[in-house]
Design a protein around this motif. Structure first.
Motif, short mmCIF file in Angstrom:
data_model
loop_
_atom_site.label_atom_id
_atom_site.label_comp_id
_atom_site.label_asym_id
_atom_site.label_seq_id
_atom_site.Cartn_x
_atom_site.Cartn_y
_atom_site.Cartn_z
N VAL A 18 29.11 -7.94 -0.83
CA VAL A 18 29.65 -6.61 -1.13
C VAL A 18 29.55 -6.31 -2.62
N ILE A 19 29.92 -7.26 -3.45
CA ILE A 19 29.83 -7.06 -4.90
C ILE A 19 28.38 -6.89 -5.34
N ALA A 20 27.47 -7.64 -4.75
CA ALA A 20 26.06 -7.50 -5.10
C ALA A 20 25.53 -6.12 -4.71
N LEU A 21 25.93 -5.62 -3.54
CA LEU A 21 25.51 -4.28 -3.13
C LEU A 21 26.12 -3.20 -4.01
N LEU A 22 27.39 -3.38 -4.38
CA LEU A 22 28.02 -2.42 -5.28
C LEU A 22 27.35 -2.41 -6.65
#
Length: 65
Positions: A18-22
């Motif tokens: 999720v953090i990588a996509l954000l």
């Protein structure tokens, strides 16, 4: 044991994903270096979880201990 291993894997890696996509597709500056540390440490802890799950759930290993 397999279900527990899969759940542990997902719990460890989903926050990182999720953090990588954000960071990739979100607004610039949404993910600070401080907020990216916890998911990365959690993802790295995934390698520690598997042996612990195996030791706790395998009857043969538990009998030896």
């Amino acid at each position: 044991m397999v279900i527990t291993t899969v759940i542990c894997y997902l719990v460890c890696w989903i926050p990182y994903g999720v953090i990588a996509l954000l960071a990739t597709f979100g607004r610039p500056g949404v993910v600070t270096p401080v907020t990216s540390i916890i998911p990365s440490i959690l993802a790295k802890s995934s390698t520690v979880c598997n042996p612990i799950i195996y030791i706790l759930m395998n009857k043969q290993v538990r009998h030896i201990l």
